[in-house]
Design a protein around this motif. Sequence first.
Motif, short mmCIF file in Angstrom:
data_model
loop_
_atom_site.label_atom_id
_atom_site.label_comp_id
_atom_site.label_asym_id
_atom_site.label_seq_id
_atom_site.Cartn_x
_atom_site.Cartn_y
_atom_site.Cartn_z
N SER A 263 -10.76 14.85 3.64
CA SER A 263 -11.55 16.05 3.41
C SER A 263 -10.86 16.91 2.35
CB SER A 263 -11.71 16.84 4.72
OG SER A 263 -10.44 17.21 5.19
N GLY A 264 -11.62 17.68 1.65
CA GLY A 264 -11.06 18.52 0.61
C GLY A 264 -11.17 17.86 -0.75
N THR A 265 -10.47 18.43 -1.70
CA THR A 265 -10.50 17.95 -3.07
C THR A 265 -9.11 17.51 -3.50
OG1 THR A 265 -12.27 19.51 -3.56
CG2 THR A 265 -11.10 18.58 -5.44
N ALA A 266 -9.02 16.33 -4.07
CA ALA A 266 -7.74 15.85 -4.59
C ALA A 266 -7.32 16.73 -5.75
CB ALA A 266 -7.86 14.40 -5.04
N THR A 267 -6.03 17.07 -5.79
CA THR A 267 -5.54 17.94 -6.85
C THR A 267 -4.66 17.21 -7.86
OG1 THR A 267 -3.66 18.59 -5.49
CG2 THR A 267 -5.63 19.98 -5.38
N ASP A 268 -4.26 15.99 -7.55
CA ASP A 268 -3.38 15.23 -8.45
C ASP A 268 -3.40 13.77 -8.01
OD1 ASP A 268 -1.58 14.72 -10.51
OD2 ASP A 268 -0.27 16.38 -9.95
N ARG A 269 -2.60 12.95 -8.69
CA ARG A 269 -2.45 11.54 -8.31
C ARG A 269 -0.96 11.22 -8.25
NH1 ARG A 269 -7.09 9.27 -7.72
NH2 ARG A 269 -6.31 7.17 -7.49
N VAL A 270 -0.61 10.33 -7.32
CA VAL A 270 0.75 9.84 -7.22
C VAL A 270 0.71 8.32 -7.25
CG1 VAL A 270 1.69 11.84 -5.98
CG2 VAL A 270 0.69 9.95 -4.67
N GLU A 271 1.83 7.71 -7.65
CA GLU A 271 1.91 6.25 -7.74
C GLU A 271 3.01 5.76 -6.81
OE1 GLU A 271 3.18 2.89 -11.01
OE2 GLU A 271 2.12 4.67 -11.70
N VAL A 272 2.75 4.66 -6.12
CA VAL A 272 3.73 4.06 -5.22
C VAL A 272 4.85 3.45 -6.07
CG1 VAL A 272 4.12 2.31 -3.44
CG2 VAL A 272 1.98 3.60 -3.48
N VAL A 273 6.11 3.82 -5.77
CA VAL A 273 7.24 3.34 -6.55
C VAL A 273 8.17 2.44 -5.75
CG1 VAL A 273 7.22 5.28 -8.17
CG2 VAL A 273 8.58 5.45 -6.08
N VAL A 274 7.85 2.17 -4.50
CA VAL A 274 8.65 1.24 -3.69
C VAL A 274 7.86 -0.05 -3.55
CG1 VAL A 274 9.86 3.05 -2.41
CG2 VAL A 274 7.69 2.21 -1.54
N ASP A 275 8.53 -1.12 -3.10
CA ASP A 275 7.82 -2.40 -2.95
C ASP A 275 6.64 -2.27 -2.00
OD1 ASP A 275 9.45 -3.74 -4.72
OD2 ASP A 275 10.86 -4.37 -3.18
N LYS A 276 6.85 -1.58 -0.86
CA LYS A 276 5.78 -1.35 0.11
C LYS A 276 5.84 0.11 0.57
CE LYS A 276 5.91 -5.69 2.59
NZ LYS A 276 6.05 -6.27 3.93
#
Length: 119
Positions: A44-57
């Motif tokens: 719910s709500g509005t996304a304000t940014d994006r993040v990227e996964v930097v670990v294997d899992k």
Amino acid sequence: MSRLRRLAGTAAAAAVVTGTMGASPAAAAAAPPELPAAVQGMCSGTATDRVEVVVDKGYIRTGYYQSTSVVKTVYRGASLAFFDSVRNKYGNEWFKVQYSNRTNDWCGWIYTGSVWWED
């Protein structure tokens, strides 16, 4: 209109239909929400940014503690929509994120050590 905004509108409408099936509006309103919540579906709500996964899992969880259930396992390079952050009682910071593929969306919490802000 951005792809993220189009997806959010479609999924939000689907969630409203799914969430109210079989329950009267009064019964749905009387039940307090369980927080933090993670569900298969849009946050719910509005996304304000994006993040990227930097670990294997990385693990999207139902809450902002390592002891909570895993909703979805994501792998290095996965892009997640960022909604919010919280620091738990142990001082660990967690992000409320949404992971989407072509057919499903998962909303939950991921430990900040697993992700980095996208450029």
